[in-house]
Design a protein around this motif. Structure first.
Motif, PDB file in Angstrom:
ATOM      1  N   MET A 106      -9.071   0.207  -6.179  1.00  0.00           N
ATOM      2  CA  MET A 106      -9.191   1.491  -5.497  1.00  0.00           C
ATOM      3  C   MET A 106     -10.509   2.173  -5.866  1.00  0.00           C
ATOM      4  N   GLY A 107     -10.947   1.988  -7.086  1.00  0.00           N
ATOM      5  CA  GLY A 107     -12.242   2.532  -7.478  1.00  0.00           C
ATOM      6  C   GLY A 107     -13.392   1.901  -6.724  1.00  0.00           C
ATOM      7  N   ALA A 108     -13.205   0.664  -6.256  1.00  0.00           N
ATOM      8  CA  ALA A 108     -14.276  -0.050  -5.550  1.00  0.00           C
ATOM      9  C   ALA A 108     -14.540   0.510  -4.163  1.00  0.00           C
ATOM     10  N   GLY A 109     -13.591   1.249  -3.591  1.00  0.00           N
ATOM     11  CA  GLY A 109     -13.762   1.765  -2.243  1.00  0.00           C
ATOM     12  C   GLY A 109     -14.641   2.994  -2.203  1.00  0.00           C
ATOM     13  N   VAL A 110     -15.929   2.832  -2.466  1.00  0.00           N
ATOM     14  CA  VAL A 110     -16.834   3.969  -2.630  1.00  0.00           C
ATOM     15  C   VAL A 110     -17.392   4.485  -1.309  1.00  0.00           C
ATOM     16  N   PHE A 128      -4.743  10.101  -4.136  1.00  0.00           N
ATOM     17  CA  PHE A 128      -5.528  10.980  -4.985  1.00  0.00           C
ATOM     18  C   PHE A 128      -6.797  10.334  -5.544  1.00  0.00           C
ATOM     19  N   GLN A 129      -6.913   8.996  -5.441  1.00  0.00           N
ATOM     20  CA  GLN A 129      -8.126   8.381  -5.978  1.00  0.00           C
ATOM     21  C   GLN A 129      -9.379   8.881  -5.271  1.00  0.00           C
ATOM     22  N   LEU A 180       0.827  -1.198   0.000  1.00  0.00           N
ATOM     23  CA  LEU A 180       0.000   0.000   0.000  1.00  0.00           C
ATOM     24  C   LEU A 180       0.864   1.251   0.000  1.00  0.00           C
ATOM     25  N   ALA A 181       1.942   1.217   0.770  1.00  0.00           N
ATOM     26  CA  ALA A 181       2.852   2.359   0.791  1.00  0.00           C
ATOM     27  C   ALA A 181       3.463   2.591  -0.581  1.00  0.00           C
ATOM     28  N   ALA A 182       3.740   1.494  -1.291  1.00  0.00           N
ATOM     29  CA  ALA A 182       4.327   1.619  -2.630  1.00  0.00           C
ATOM     30  C   ALA A 182       3.350   2.244  -3.617  1.00  0.00           C
ATOM     31  N   ALA A 183       2.040   2.100  -3.347  1.00  0.00           N
ATOM     32  CA  ALA A 183       1.043   2.689  -4.249  1.00  0.00           C
ATOM     33  C   ALA A 183       1.096   4.207  -4.217  1.00  0.00           C
ATOM     34  N   GLY A 184       1.493   4.759  -3.063  1.00  0.00           N
ATOM     35  CA  GLY A 184       1.754   6.194  -2.936  1.00  0.00           C
ATOM     36  C   GLY A 184       0.615   7.086  -3.379  1.00  0.00           C
ATOM     37  N   TRP A 185       0.894   7.925  -4.383  1.00  0.00           N
ATOM     38  CA  TRP A 185      -0.045   8.947  -4.799  1.00  0.00           C
ATOM     39  C   TRP A 185      -1.331   8.378  -5.367  1.00  0.00           C
ATOM     40  N   ALA A 186      -1.266   7.186  -5.941  1.00  0.00           N
ATOM     41  CA  ALA A 186      -2.485   6.606  -6.511  1.00  0.00           C
ATOM     42  C   ALA A 186      -3.546   6.433  -5.447  1.00  0.00           C
ATOM     43  N   LEU A 187      -3.156   5.894  -4.299  1.00  0.00           N
ATOM     44  CA  LEU A 187      -4.107   5.669  -3.216  1.00  0.00           C
ATOM     45  C   LEU A 187      -4.543   6.983  -2.585  1.00  0.00           C
ATOM     46  N   PHE A 240     -27.840   5.909 -10.804  1.00  0.00           N
ATOM     47  CA  PHE A 240     -26.946   4.917 -11.395  1.00  0.00           C
ATOM     48  C   PHE A 240     -25.725   5.605 -12.015  1.00  0.00           C
ATOM     49  N   ALA A 241     -25.954   6.715 -12.699  1.00  0.00           N
ATOM     50  CA  ALA A 241     -24.847   7.433 -13.321  1.00  0.00           C
ATOM     51  C   ALA A 241     -23.870   7.946 -12.263  1.00  0.00           C
ATOM     52  N   ALA A 242     -24.395   8.420 -11.130  1.00  0.00           N
ATOM     53  CA  ALA A 242     -23.523   8.896 -10.060  1.00  0.00           C
ATOM     54  C   ALA A 242     -22.708   7.753  -9.471  1.00  0.00           C
ATOM     55  N   ASN A 243     -23.335   6.600  -9.280  1.00  0.00           N
ATOM     56  CA  ASN A 243     -22.602   5.434  -8.767  1.00  0.00           C
ATOM     57  C   ASN A 243     -21.518   4.998  -9.747  1.00  0.00           C
ATOM     58  N   ALA A 244     -21.848   5.018 -11.037  1.00  0.00           N
ATOM     59  CA  ALA A 244     -20.836   4.679 -12.040  1.00  0.00           C
ATOM     60  C   ALA A 244     -19.725   5.723 -12.039  1.00  0.00           C
ATOM     61  N   GLY A 245     -20.101   6.987 -11.852  1.00  0.00           N
ATOM     62  CA  GLY A 245     -19.116   8.055 -11.870  1.00  0.00           C
ATOM     63  C   GLY A 245     -18.110   7.948 -10.749  1.00  0.00           C
ATOM     64  N   THR A 246     -18.563   7.606  -9.544  1.00  0.00           N
ATOM     65  CA  THR A 246     -17.622   7.501  -8.430  1.00  0.00           C
ATOM     66  C   THR A 246     -16.640   6.358  -8.638  1.00  0.00           C
ATOM     67  N   PHE A 247     -17.107   5.248  -9.210  1.00  0.00           N
ATOM     68  CA  PHE A 247     -16.228   4.107  -9.464  1.00  0.00           C
ATOM     69  C   PHE A 247     -15.249   4.404 -10.595  1.00  0.00           C
ATOM     70  N   ILE A 248     -15.768   4.891 -11.712  1.00  0.00           N
ATOM     71  CA  ILE A 248     -14.912   5.150 -12.875  1.00  0.00           C
ATOM     72  C   ILE A 248     -13.958   6.308 -12.599  1.00  0.00           C
ATOM     73  N   GLY A 249     -14.447   7.357 -11.904  1.00  0.00           N
ATOM     74  CA  GLY A 249     -13.593   8.505 -11.609  1.00  0.00           C
ATOM     75  C   GLY A 249     -12.392   8.125 -10.767  1.00  0.00           C
ATOM     76  N   ALA A 250     -12.633   7.373  -9.694  1.00  0.00           N
ATOM     77  CA  ALA A 250     -11.527   6.953  -8.831  1.00  0.00           C
ATOM     78  C   ALA A 250     -10.590   5.998  -9.558  1.00  0.00           C
TER      79      ALA A 250
END
Length: 444
Positions: free
Chosen positions: A212-216, A121-122, A112-119, A426-436
């Motif tokens: 990471m996108g799954a962590g909504v 800023f998602q 997780l530490a190696a993921a750094g900025w990805a984790l 539904f679009a908002a739920n898709a947006g949070t997953f796809i955006g992250a």
């Protein structure tokens, strides 16, 4: 400022019983066993595929059982009072899943530490994605200020509280967040599982980015999305997928309230002010949402300590049975690992109460479980070995069975929402997953 959200429907009492939860647990066992027996089903959809896991069957069958309760024989009749009991049991059952993930996270802290900025800023993707996709669609469909409440977040309990405090739940914004809440409650886990599984099958994103996108910020939706992604990976990658999803969900749960309050809600208000004159339309949808009020959301009563321990015990036993059916483990060998999970849950729950519930129980349980398997714990290797015998996906059918059995109570309110605002949800739920996922992919 409006008064905070306090208008709830009292859950019906139902028949009086000395052991009110026995029938619920009986129905839970039946639904879960049937879901495990059906197993995973793969459907080819265009260039990708959709994997329907046992947890999806569990939530669907639970919902159908509630909808058909009037025509079912007495032993299988899931009346409204039992549906409320299922909702009250869901949160304690969810803590077992959170503990299992926390134990996995603790042993994977270096990754997780190696993921750094990805984790890091998602999280922006989670909350901005709902607005970028959901808000323009809402305006094009003729939805007015309800669009703010429906698209500034995925509409879980903290979002209800924020909108209730800021605008009041009988406001247009309140009706919008309530629509998002009800849609997510009824269909969120199934929808995001299908979406996540389909995107995973296209191989457009790294599995860790999808994780990471799954962590909504919703335990059931996170479990559904991460499980659908993990099911298409190798065993080692699947474990990492659940680890990253758990870490992302923990960040969303702890920091999400501040993101929604100080970033996404002002952004949604600003976006509405700028885009409504350009995209806004006046249609039947502009008045449909006024039919939904705060009274459509009933508050689920909290379990007392004895009932909570009963819920943990039943969820633990059914998890061991599910692991036995799905993955061939022997319950006598997985029992010690389950006892470790229960210990993390119990200690986390005690810490939550001792601190006045200022920090949610899910956070305390996650922290406690991570501490047990972190490099700082001298018994970490032994605990990792014990708890590793339980497959993380074997916990989800139990949890989502409770979720499915609680769904039908919300159907009357759902019928009054109108299809347009449901589509926006539904679009908002898709947006949070796809955006992250996109943000995590960029920084990965």
């Amino acid at each position: 400022m409006q008064a905070s959200y306090a208008s709830h429907v009292a859950p019906p009492q139902g028949e009086r019983s000395r052991f009110p939860f026995l029938k619920l647990y009986f129905l839970t066992a039946i639904v879960m066993l049937l879901a495990d027996w059906i197993g995973s089903v793969t459907l080819n959809v265009g260039p990708g595929k959709v994997v329907l896991l046992p947890m999806v069957w569990a939530i669907l069958m639970g919902g159908v059982l509630g909808l058909l309760h009037k025509s079912m024989p007495a032993p299988l009749r899931l009346d409204t009072s039992l549906q409320f009991r299922a909702a009250s049991v869901l949160q304690p059952a969810l803590l077992l899943f959170i503990a299992k993930l926390g134990l996995m996270v603790g042993s994977s802290l270096p990754k997780l530490a190696a993921a750094g900025w990805a984790l890091a800023f998602q999280e922006l993707g989670h909350f901005v994605g709902t607005i970028l996709i959901g808000l323009p669609l809402a305006l094009l469909l003729g939805i007015k200020r309800e669009a703010i409440g429906a698209t500034f977040s995925v509409g879980r309990e903290p979002s209800l509280a924020i909108i209730g405090e800021r605008y009041g739940m009988d406001s247009p914004e309140g009706r919008g967040v309530l629509a998002e809440y009800l849609t997510g409650t009824l269909f969120g886990a199934v929808f995001i599982a299908i979406l996540a599984g389909f995107l995973a099958s296209l191989n457009l994103f790294h599995p860790y980015a999808l994780a990471m996108g799954a962590g909504v910020g919703s335990g059931s939706m996170m479990a559904a999305a991460a499980g659908a992604v993990a099911a298409q990976q190798t065993a080692d990658v699947a474990k990492d997928v659940m680890t990253f999803a758990a870490a992302s969900n923990l960040i969303t749960t702890t920091l999400g309230t501040y993101f929604t309050l100080f970033i996404s809600l002002p952004l949604a208000v600003y976006g509405y002010r700028v885009l409504e004159p350009i995209l806004g339309r006046t249609t039947r949808a502009s008045t449909e949402q006024s039919q939904v009020s705060a009274s459509d959301h009933a508050e689920v009563p909290e379990l007392n300590p004895l009932q909570k321990w009963g819920a943990w015990g039943v969820a633990a036993v059914l998890t061991l049975v599910s692991d036995w059916i799905l993955y061939g483990s022997k319950p006598i060998e997985t029992l010690p690992g389950m006892l470790v999970i229960l210990a993390a849950v119990a200690v986390g729950d005690v810490l939550c109460r001792l601190t006045g519930r200022r920090v949610p129980a899910v956070c305390w349980v996650s922290i406690m479980a991570m501490a047990l398997t972190s490099p700082l714990c001298p018994w970490a290797p032994q605990l990792v070995a014990l708890t590793g015998k339980i497959n993380f996906l074997s916990v989800t059918p139990v949890m989502l069975t409770f979720a499915g059995l609680s769904l039908a109570k919300d159907i009357p309110a759902f019928r009054r929402l109108g299809w347009r605002i449901v589509l926006v949800s539904f679009a908002a739920n898709a947006g949070t997953f796809i955006g992250a996922t996109l943000v995590a992919e960029i920084f990965h």
